[in-house]
Design an enzyme around this catalytic site. Structure first.
Site, mmCIF file in Angstrom:
data_model
loop_
_atom_site.group_PDB
_atom_site.id
_atom_site.type_symbol
_atom_site.label_atom_id
_atom_site.label_comp_id
_atom_site.label_asym_id
_atom_site.label_seq_id
_atom_site.Cartn_x
_atom_site.Cartn_y
_atom_site.Cartn_z
ATOM 1 N NE ARG A 219 -4.298 -1.310 0.183
ATOM 2 C CZ ARG A 219 -4.493 -2.309 -0.684
ATOM 3 N NH1 ARG A 219 -3.606 -2.567 -1.627
ATOM 4 N NH2 ARG A 219 -5.605 -3.030 -0.632
ATOM 5 C CG HIS A 267 -3.701 0.006 -6.651
ATOM 6 N ND1 HIS A 267 -4.000 0.558 -5.426
ATOM 7 C CD2 HIS A 267 -3.815 -1.338 -6.454
ATOM 8 C CE1 HIS A 267 -4.292 -0.390 -4.552
ATOM 9 N NE2 HIS A 267 -4.183 -1.566 -5.168
HETATM 10 P P1 NDP Z 1 -1.870 -11.871 4.070
HETATM 11 O O1 NDP Z 1 -2.728 -11.397 5.180
HETATM 12 O O2 NDP Z 1 -2.073 -13.251 3.550
HETATM 13 O O3 NDP Z 1 -0.322 -11.753 4.499
HETATM 14 C C1 NDP Z 1 0.184 -10.692 5.218
HETATM 15 C C2 NDP Z 1 1.610 -11.002 5.646
HETATM 16 O O4 NDP Z 1 2.170 -9.844 6.260
HETATM 17 C C3 NDP Z 1 1.668 -12.127 6.674
HETATM 18 O O5 NDP Z 1 2.794 -12.937 6.442
HETATM 19 C C4 NDP Z 1 1.817 -11.361 7.986
HETATM 20 O O6 NDP Z 1 2.501 -12.061 9.007
HETATM 21 C C5 NDP Z 1 2.682 -10.200 7.538
HETATM 22 N N1 NDP Z 1 2.573 -9.083 8.477
HETATM 23 C C6 NDP Z 1 1.475 -8.402 8.871
HETATM 24 N N2 NDP Z 1 1.781 -7.452 9.762
HETATM 25 C C7 NDP Z 1 3.116 -7.522 9.940
HETATM 26 C C8 NDP Z 1 4.038 -6.810 10.724
HETATM 27 N N3 NDP Z 1 3.637 -5.827 11.545
HETATM 28 N N4 NDP Z 1 5.344 -7.144 10.672
HETATM 29 C C9 NDP Z 1 5.755 -8.154 9.872
HETATM 30 N N5 NDP Z 1 4.934 -8.876 9.093
HETATM 31 C C10 NDP Z 1 3.627 -8.566 9.124
HETATM 32 O O7 NDP Z 1 -2.017 -10.802 2.912
HETATM 33 P P2 NDP Z 1 -1.839 -11.018 1.326
HETATM 34 O O8 NDP Z 1 -0.552 -11.689 1.090
HETATM 35 O O9 NDP Z 1 -3.065 -11.629 0.753
HETATM 36 O O10 NDP Z 1 -1.805 -9.493 0.829
HETATM 37 C C11 NDP Z 1 -0.815 -8.597 1.312
HETATM 38 C C12 NDP Z 1 -1.141 -7.192 0.890
HETATM 39 O O11 NDP Z 1 -0.866 -7.003 -0.485
HETATM 40 C C13 NDP Z 1 -2.598 -6.756 1.029
HETATM 41 O O12 NDP Z 1 -2.930 -6.437 2.361
HETATM 42 C C14 NDP Z 1 -2.655 -5.554 0.122
HETATM 43 O O13 NDP Z 1 -2.320 -4.378 0.857
HETATM 44 C C15 NDP Z 1 -1.555 -5.829 -0.907
HETATM 45 N N6 NDP Z 1 -2.120 -6.063 -2.232
HETATM 46 C C16 NDP Z 1 -1.824 -5.174 -3.228
HETATM 47 C C17 NDP Z 1 -2.321 -5.363 -4.498
HETATM 48 C C18 NDP Z 1 -1.975 -4.409 -5.581
HETATM 49 O O14 NDP Z 1 -2.625 -4.421 -6.619
HETATM 50 N N7 NDP Z 1 -0.956 -3.585 -5.409
HETATM 51 C C19 NDP Z 1 -3.178 -6.523 -4.829
HETATM 52 C C20 NDP Z 1 -3.430 -7.369 -3.725
HETATM 53 C C21 NDP Z 1 -2.915 -7.157 -2.472
HETATM 54 P P3 NDP Z 1 1.892 -13.428 9.616
HETATM 55 O O15 NDP Z 1 2.148 -14.454 8.549
HETATM 56 O O16 NDP Z 1 2.707 -13.642 10.830
HETATM 57 O O17 NDP Z 1 0.444 -13.168 9.859
HETATM 58 C C1 OXD Z 2 -6.117 -5.599 -3.206
HETATM 59 C C2 OXD Z 2 -5.717 -4.593 -4.189
HETATM 60 O O1 OXD Z 2 -5.882 -5.399 -2.010
HETATM 61 O O2 OXD Z 2 -6.057 -4.765 -5.381
HETATM 62 O O3 OXD Z 2 -6.672 -6.635 -3.613
HETATM 63 O O4 OXD Z 2 -5.045 -3.627 -3.835
#
Ligand code: NDP
Ligand code: OXD
Length: 304
Positions: A219, A267
Protein backbone atom coordinates in the site's frame (compact mmCIF):
# COMPACT_ATOMS: atom_id res chain seq x y z
CA UNK A 1 -27.16 -9.36 -1.35
CA UNK A 2 -25.70 -6.08 -2.53
CA UNK A 3 -22.71 -5.74 -4.89
CA UNK A 4 -20.96 -2.38 -4.61
CA UNK A 5 -17.63 -1.80 -6.36
CA UNK A 6 -16.66 1.88 -6.31
CA UNK A 7 -13.62 1.32 -8.53
CA UNK A 8 -15.35 -0.46 -11.46
CA UNK A 9 -15.82 -1.91 -14.01
CA UNK A 10 -18.95 -3.58 -12.63
CA UNK A 11 -20.19 -5.49 -15.69
CA UNK A 12 -17.63 -8.35 -15.56
CA UNK A 13 -18.65 -8.91 -11.93
CA UNK A 14 -22.33 -9.01 -12.84
CA UNK A 15 -21.63 -11.45 -15.67
CA UNK A 16 -19.87 -13.73 -13.18
CA UNK A 17 -22.19 -13.29 -10.18
CA UNK A 18 -25.63 -13.33 -11.86
CA UNK A 19 -25.59 -17.04 -12.86
CA UNK A 20 -24.55 -17.87 -9.28
CA UNK A 21 -27.48 -15.97 -7.74
CA UNK A 22 -29.73 -19.02 -7.52
CA UNK A 23 -30.34 -18.92 -3.77
CA UNK A 24 -29.96 -15.17 -3.16
CA UNK A 25 -31.22 -11.97 -4.74
CA UNK A 26 -28.41 -9.88 -6.22
CA UNK A 27 -28.81 -6.12 -6.13
CA UNK A 28 -26.24 -3.72 -7.53
CA UNK A 29 -25.37 -0.38 -6.00
CA UNK A 30 -26.85 2.25 -6.30
CA UNK A 31 -30.04 0.18 -6.80
CA UNK A 32 -30.06 -1.23 -3.27
CA UNK A 33 -33.82 -0.96 -2.74
CA UNK A 34 -34.94 -1.04 0.89
CA UNK A 35 -31.70 -0.83 2.89
CA UNK A 36 -33.16 -2.89 5.73
CA UNK A 37 -33.35 -5.88 3.34
CA UNK A 38 -29.61 -5.92 2.63
CA UNK A 39 -27.98 -8.63 4.73
CA UNK A 40 -24.73 -9.25 2.82
CA UNK A 41 -22.52 -6.82 0.90
CA UNK A 42 -19.76 -7.59 -1.60
CA UNK A 43 -17.67 -4.45 -1.69
CA UNK A 44 -14.53 -2.65 -2.88
CA UNK A 45 -13.24 0.89 -2.37
CA UNK A 46 -16.35 2.08 -0.54
CA UNK A 47 -16.54 5.59 0.89
CA UNK A 48 -16.46 5.90 4.69
CA UNK A 49 -19.87 5.31 6.24
CA UNK A 50 -21.19 3.29 3.29
CA UNK A 51 -21.81 0.07 5.21
CA UNK A 52 -23.39 1.84 8.18
CA UNK A 53 -26.54 2.51 6.11
CA UNK A 54 -27.55 -1.18 6.12
CA UNK A 55 -29.05 -1.85 9.59
CA UNK A 56 -29.44 -5.64 9.15
CA UNK A 57 -26.03 -6.40 7.70
CA UNK A 58 -24.75 -9.88 8.63
CA UNK A 59 -21.40 -10.08 6.80
CA UNK A 60 -19.20 -8.33 4.26
CA UNK A 61 -17.02 -9.84 1.52
CA UNK A 62 -14.27 -7.67 0.13
CA UNK A 63 -13.25 -8.23 -3.50
CA UNK A 64 -9.67 -7.18 -2.68
CA UNK A 65 -6.97 -8.78 -0.53
CA UNK A 66 -6.21 -5.62 1.44
CA UNK A 67 -8.91 -4.52 3.87
CA UNK A 68 -7.23 -1.41 5.29
CA UNK A 69 -9.89 0.86 3.81
CA UNK A 70 -12.70 -1.18 5.37
CA UNK A 71 -11.08 -1.43 8.79
CA UNK A 72 -10.40 2.30 9.04
CA UNK A 73 -14.02 3.20 8.24
CA UNK A 74 -15.25 4.90 11.44
CA UNK A 75 -18.79 3.65 10.78
CA UNK A 76 -17.84 0.02 10.18
CA UNK A 77 -20.58 -2.30 11.52
CA UNK A 78 -19.42 -5.09 13.85
CA UNK A 79 -19.93 -7.95 11.38
CA UNK A 80 -17.54 -10.60 10.01
CA UNK A 81 -15.45 -9.46 7.03
CA UNK A 82 -13.93 -11.91 4.55
CA UNK A 83 -11.14 -10.76 2.25
CA UNK A 84 -10.18 -11.97 -1.23
CA UNK A 85 -7.87 -14.93 -1.47
CA UNK A 86 -7.94 -15.91 -5.12
CA UNK A 87 -5.72 -17.46 -7.77
CA UNK A 88 -6.10 -14.47 -10.11
CA UNK A 89 -4.59 -12.09 -7.54
CA UNK A 90 -1.89 -14.61 -6.72
CA UNK A 91 -0.91 -15.27 -10.35
CA UNK A 92 -0.96 -11.55 -11.20
CA UNK A 93 1.20 -10.62 -8.23
CA UNK A 94 3.65 -13.48 -8.85
CA UNK A 95 4.09 -12.27 -12.43
CA UNK A 96 4.48 -8.62 -11.49
CA UNK A 97 7.03 -9.18 -8.72
CA UNK A 98 9.08 -11.56 -10.89
CA UNK A 99 8.98 -9.10 -13.81
CA UNK A 100 10.24 -6.25 -11.63
CA UNK A 101 12.96 -8.29 -9.92
CA UNK A 102 14.16 -9.51 -13.34
CA UNK A 103 14.01 -5.95 -14.72
CA UNK A 104 16.55 -4.81 -12.13
CA UNK A 105 18.54 -8.07 -12.07
CA UNK A 106 19.10 -7.85 -15.85
CA UNK A 107 20.05 -4.14 -15.65
CA UNK A 108 17.21 -2.97 -17.90
CA UNK A 109 17.26 0.63 -16.55
CA UNK A 110 20.94 0.90 -17.57
CA UNK A 111 20.18 -0.46 -21.04
CA UNK A 112 17.39 2.11 -21.42
CA UNK A 113 19.90 4.87 -20.58
CA UNK A 114 22.48 3.39 -22.97
CA UNK A 115 19.89 3.17 -25.76
CA UNK A 116 18.95 6.82 -25.29
CA UNK A 117 22.66 7.68 -25.71
CA UNK A 118 22.97 5.35 -28.75
CA UNK A 119 25.59 3.43 -26.74
CA UNK A 120 26.36 -0.27 -27.33
CA UNK A 121 27.28 -1.28 -23.77
CA UNK A 122 26.94 -4.91 -22.67
CA UNK A 123 26.60 -5.42 -18.91
CA UNK A 124 27.81 -8.64 -17.30
CA UNK A 125 25.23 -9.35 -14.61
CA UNK A 126 25.59 -12.01 -11.90
CA UNK A 127 23.48 -15.16 -12.05
CA UNK A 128 20.13 -15.04 -10.27
CA UNK A 129 21.48 -17.41 -7.63
CA UNK A 130 23.97 -14.70 -6.65
CA UNK A 131 21.16 -12.21 -5.98
CA UNK A 132 19.10 -12.03 -2.81
CA UNK A 133 15.51 -10.82 -2.78
CA UNK A 134 13.76 -10.00 0.49
CA UNK A 135 9.99 -10.10 0.82
CA UNK A 136 8.23 -8.24 3.62
CA UNK A 137 5.03 -10.18 4.33
CA UNK A 138 4.83 -13.93 3.85
CA UNK A 139 1.07 -14.34 3.52
CA UNK A 140 -0.88 -15.50 0.46
CA UNK A 141 0.89 -13.15 -1.91
CA UNK A 142 4.31 -12.86 -0.26
CA UNK A 143 4.63 -16.63 -0.14
CA UNK A 144 3.57 -16.88 -3.78
CA UNK A 145 6.20 -14.38 -4.82
CA UNK A 146 8.82 -16.14 -2.69
CA UNK A 147 8.13 -19.44 -4.45
CA UNK A 148 8.10 -17.81 -7.89
CA UNK A 149 11.46 -16.13 -7.23
CA UNK A 150 12.94 -19.36 -5.87
CA UNK A 151 11.85 -21.15 -9.05
CA UNK A 152 13.58 -18.42 -11.08
CA UNK A 153 16.80 -19.15 -9.19
CA UNK A 154 17.02 -16.24 -6.73
CA UNK A 155 18.03 -16.49 -3.11
CA UNK A 156 14.93 -15.50 -1.14
CA UNK A 157 14.46 -14.11 2.34
CA UNK A 158 11.14 -13.43 4.03
CA UNK A 159 10.11 -11.26 6.96
CA UNK A 160 6.83 -11.71 8.81
CA UNK A 161 5.08 -11.10 12.11
CA UNK A 162 5.01 -14.76 13.14
CA UNK A 163 7.93 -17.16 12.71
CA UNK A 164 7.77 -19.35 9.60
CA UNK A 165 9.58 -22.36 8.17
CA UNK A 166 9.39 -22.32 4.35
CA UNK A 167 11.57 -24.66 2.34
CA UNK A 168 14.27 -22.75 0.49
CA UNK A 169 13.45 -19.38 2.09
CA UNK A 170 15.52 -17.76 4.86
CA UNK A 171 12.86 -16.47 7.22
CA UNK A 172 13.21 -13.66 9.74
CA UNK A 173 10.93 -12.64 12.61
CA UNK A 174 9.89 -9.10 13.42
CA UNK A 175 12.87 -8.26 15.65
CA UNK A 176 15.35 -9.42 12.98
CA UNK A 177 14.53 -6.68 10.46
CA UNK A 178 18.13 -5.34 10.16
CA UNK A 179 19.51 -8.87 9.53
CA UNK A 180 16.76 -9.47 6.96
CA UNK A 181 17.66 -6.25 5.10
CA UNK A 182 21.42 -6.66 5.18
CA UNK A 183 22.84 -7.29 1.69
CA UNK A 184 19.51 -7.45 -0.19
CA UNK A 185 19.56 -6.80 -3.95
CA UNK A 186 15.79 -6.26 -4.13
CA UNK A 187 13.23 -5.54 -1.41
CA UNK A 188 9.57 -6.36 -2.07
CA UNK A 189 6.82 -5.03 0.21
CA UNK A 190 3.76 -7.28 0.37
CA UNK A 191 2.58 -6.33 3.83
CA UNK A 192 -0.98 -5.38 4.74
CA UNK A 193 -1.44 -1.77 5.81
CA UNK A 194 -1.95 -1.69 9.58
CA UNK A 195 -0.98 0.63 12.42
CA UNK A 196 2.25 -1.39 12.76
CA UNK A 197 3.23 -1.25 9.08
CA UNK A 198 2.27 2.34 8.17
CA UNK A 199 5.43 4.22 7.16
CA UNK A 200 7.61 1.13 7.52
CA UNK A 201 9.49 1.91 4.29
CA UNK A 202 11.31 4.93 5.70
CA UNK A 203 14.75 6.52 5.93
CA UNK A 204 15.76 4.38 8.90
CA UNK A 205 14.90 1.14 7.06
CA UNK A 206 16.58 2.30 3.84
CA UNK A 207 19.81 3.03 5.75
CA UNK A 208 20.23 -0.76 6.18
CA UNK A 209 20.38 -1.24 2.40
CA UNK A 210 23.23 -0.63 -0.03
CA UNK A 211 21.93 -0.11 -3.53
CA UNK A 212 18.87 -2.40 -3.42
CA UNK A 213 15.88 -1.91 -5.68
CA UNK A 214 12.57 -1.37 -3.90
CA UNK A 215 9.32 -2.87 -5.18
CA UNK A 216 6.29 -1.61 -3.27
CA UNK A 217 3.14 -3.51 -4.16
CA UNK A 218 1.58 -3.38 -0.66
CA UNK A 219 0.00 0.00 0.00
CA UNK A 220 1.14 3.55 -0.65
CA UNK A 221 1.15 4.43 3.04
CA UNK A 222 3.82 1.80 3.70
CA UNK A 223 6.25 4.26 2.11
CA UNK A 224 7.21 7.58 3.67
CA UNK A 225 7.20 9.20 0.23
CA UNK A 226 9.49 12.09 1.16
CA UNK A 227 12.18 9.57 2.22
CA UNK A 228 12.37 7.85 -1.18
CA UNK A 229 14.31 10.31 -3.34
CA UNK A 230 16.89 11.06 -0.57
CA UNK A 231 17.44 7.29 -0.22
CA UNK A 232 17.98 7.02 -4.00
CA UNK A 233 20.34 10.02 -3.94
CA UNK A 234 22.30 8.51 -1.04
CA UNK A 235 22.64 5.15 -2.84
CA UNK A 236 20.77 3.15 -0.20
CA UNK A 237 18.36 2.40 -3.02
CA UNK A 238 19.30 2.03 -6.68
CA UNK A 239 15.76 2.18 -8.10
CA UNK A 240 12.14 1.80 -7.11
CA UNK A 241 9.01 0.32 -8.61
CA UNK A 242 5.89 1.80 -7.04
CA UNK A 243 2.47 0.34 -7.79
CA UNK A 244 0.69 2.01 -4.87
CA UNK A 245 0.71 5.57 -3.54
CA UNK A 246 -0.46 7.53 -0.52
CA UNK A 247 -2.84 9.44 -2.82
CA UNK A 248 -4.22 7.59 -5.84
CA UNK A 249 -4.20 8.72 -8.60
CA UNK A 250 -0.74 10.15 -7.84
CA UNK A 251 -0.97 13.97 -7.95
CA UNK A 252 0.66 15.50 -11.04
CA UNK A 253 3.06 17.57 -8.90
CA UNK A 254 4.70 14.47 -7.39
CA UNK A 255 8.44 14.37 -8.18
CA UNK A 256 8.08 10.62 -8.79
CA UNK A 257 6.60 11.16 -12.28
CA UNK A 258 9.84 12.58 -13.69
CA UNK A 259 12.46 10.61 -11.78
CA UNK A 260 14.04 8.05 -14.14
CA UNK A 261 15.01 5.86 -11.18
CA UNK A 262 11.34 5.32 -10.37
CA UNK A 263 9.05 3.02 -12.35
CA UNK A 264 5.37 3.52 -11.65
CA UNK A 265 2.23 1.50 -12.34
CA UNK A 266 -1.27 2.71 -11.40
CA UNK A 267 -2.21 0.17 -8.69
CA UNK A 268 -2.26 -2.46 -11.36
CA UNK A 269 0.16 -5.16 -10.21
CA UNK A 270 -2.62 -7.68 -9.57
CA UNK A 271 -6.36 -7.60 -10.19
CA UNK A 272 -9.12 -9.79 -8.83
CA UNK A 273 -10.66 -11.52 -11.86
CA UNK A 274 -14.43 -11.96 -11.41
CA UNK A 275 -14.37 -15.28 -13.31
CA UNK A 276 -12.31 -16.98 -10.61
CA UNK A 277 -13.30 -14.82 -7.64
CA UNK A 278 -17.11 -14.73 -7.95
CA UNK A 279 -17.57 -18.50 -7.36
CA UNK A 280 -15.26 -18.25 -4.32
CA UNK A 281 -17.23 -15.33 -2.90
CA UNK A 282 -20.59 -17.03 -3.50
CA UNK A 283 -19.36 -20.24 -1.84
CA UNK A 284 -17.98 -18.29 1.11
CA UNK A 285 -21.20 -16.35 1.59
CA UNK A 286 -23.17 -19.59 1.41
CA UNK A 287 -21.17 -20.69 4.43
CA UNK A 288 -22.45 -17.61 6.22
CA UNK A 289 -26.06 -18.34 5.09
CA UNK A 290 -25.63 -21.81 6.64
CA UNK A 291 -24.39 -20.36 9.91
CA UNK A 292 -20.81 -21.57 9.35
CA UNK A 293 -17.77 -19.32 9.83
CA UNK A 294 -16.61 -17.88 6.51
CA UNK A 295 -13.08 -18.62 5.32
CA UNK A 296 -10.44 -15.89 4.83
CA UNK A 297 -11.90 -13.88 7.70
CA UNK A 298 -10.16 -10.67 8.70
CA UNK A 299 -8.74 -10.55 12.22
CA UNK A 300 -9.86 -7.15 13.54
CA UNK A 301 -7.24 -7.22 16.31
CA UNK A 302 -4.30 -7.73 13.94
CA UNK A 303 -5.82 -5.42 11.34
CA UNK A 304 -5.52 -7.80 8.36
P1 NDP B 1 -1.87 -11.87 4.07
O1 NDP B 1 -2.73 -11.40 5.18
O2 NDP B 1 -2.07 -13.25 3.55
O3 NDP B 1 -0.32 -11.75 4.50
C1 NDP B 1 0.18 -10.69 5.22
C2 NDP B 1 1.61 -11.00 5.65
O4 NDP B 1 2.17 -9.84 6.26
C3 NDP B 1 1.67 -12.13 6.67
O5 NDP B 1 2.79 -12.94 6.44
C4 NDP B 1 1.82 -11.36 7.99
O6 NDP B 1 2.50 -12.06 9.01
C5 NDP B 1 2.68 -10.20 7.54
N1 NDP B 1 2.57 -9.08 8.48
C6 NDP B 1 1.47 -8.40 8.87
N2 NDP B 1 1.78 -7.45 9.76
C7 NDP B 1 3.12 -7.52 9.94
C8 NDP B 1 4.04 -6.81 10.72
N3 NDP B 1 3.64 -5.83 11.54
N4 NDP B 1 5.34 -7.14 10.67
C9 NDP B 1 5.75 -8.15 9.87
N5 NDP B 1 4.93 -8.88 9.09
C10 NDP B 1 3.63 -8.57 9.12
O7 NDP B 1 -2.02 -10.80 2.91
P2 NDP B 1 -1.84 -11.02 1.33
O8 NDP B 1 -0.55 -11.69 1.09
O9 NDP B 1 -3.07 -11.63 0.75
O10 NDP B 1 -1.81 -9.49 0.83
C11 NDP B 1 -0.81 -8.60 1.31
C12 NDP B 1 -1.14 -7.19 0.89
O11 NDP B 1 -0.87 -7.00 -0.49
C13 NDP B 1 -2.60 -6.76 1.03
O12 NDP B 1 -2.93 -6.44 2.36
C14 NDP B 1 -2.65 -5.55 0.12
O13 NDP B 1 -2.32 -4.38 0.86
C15 NDP B 1 -1.56 -5.83 -0.91
N6 NDP B 1 -2.12 -6.06 -2.23
C16 NDP B 1 -1.82 -5.17 -3.23
C17 NDP B 1 -2.32 -5.36 -4.50
C18 NDP B 1 -1.97 -4.41 -5.58
O14 NDP B 1 -2.63 -4.42 -6.62
N7 NDP B 1 -0.96 -3.58 -5.41
C19 NDP B 1 -3.18 -6.52 -4.83
C20 NDP B 1 -3.43 -7.37 -3.73
C21 NDP B 1 -2.91 -7.16 -2.47
P3 NDP B 1 1.89 -13.43 9.62
O15 NDP B 1 2.15 -14.45 8.55
O16 NDP B 1 2.71 -13.64 10.83
O17 NDP B 1 0.44 -13.17 9.86
C1 OXD C 1 -6.12 -5.60 -3.21
C2 OXD C 1 -5.72 -4.59 -4.19
O1 OXD C 1 -5.88 -5.40 -2.01
O2 OXD C 1 -6.06 -4.76 -5.38
O3 OXD C 1 -6.67 -6.64 -3.61
O4 OXD C 1 -5.05 -3.63 -3.83
Amino acid sequence: MLFADFNGPTQPWLDALTPLATDFELRVWPHAGDHSEIDYVIVWAQPDGFLAQFPNLKAVHCTGAGVDRLLTDPGLPAVPIARMVDESLLIGMNEFVLAQVLHYHRAMPAYRTAQAAHAWAPIHVPLARERTVGIMGLGQLGLGSARTLLNAGFKVRGWSRSAKAIEGVDTFGQSALPAFLDGLDSLVCLLPLTAATTGILNASLFSHLSGASLINVGRGAHLVEEDLIPALDAGYLSAATLDVFQTEPLPSESPFWDDPRITMTPHASAFTHPGTAAPKIAANLRRAFAGLPMSDLVDHTNGY
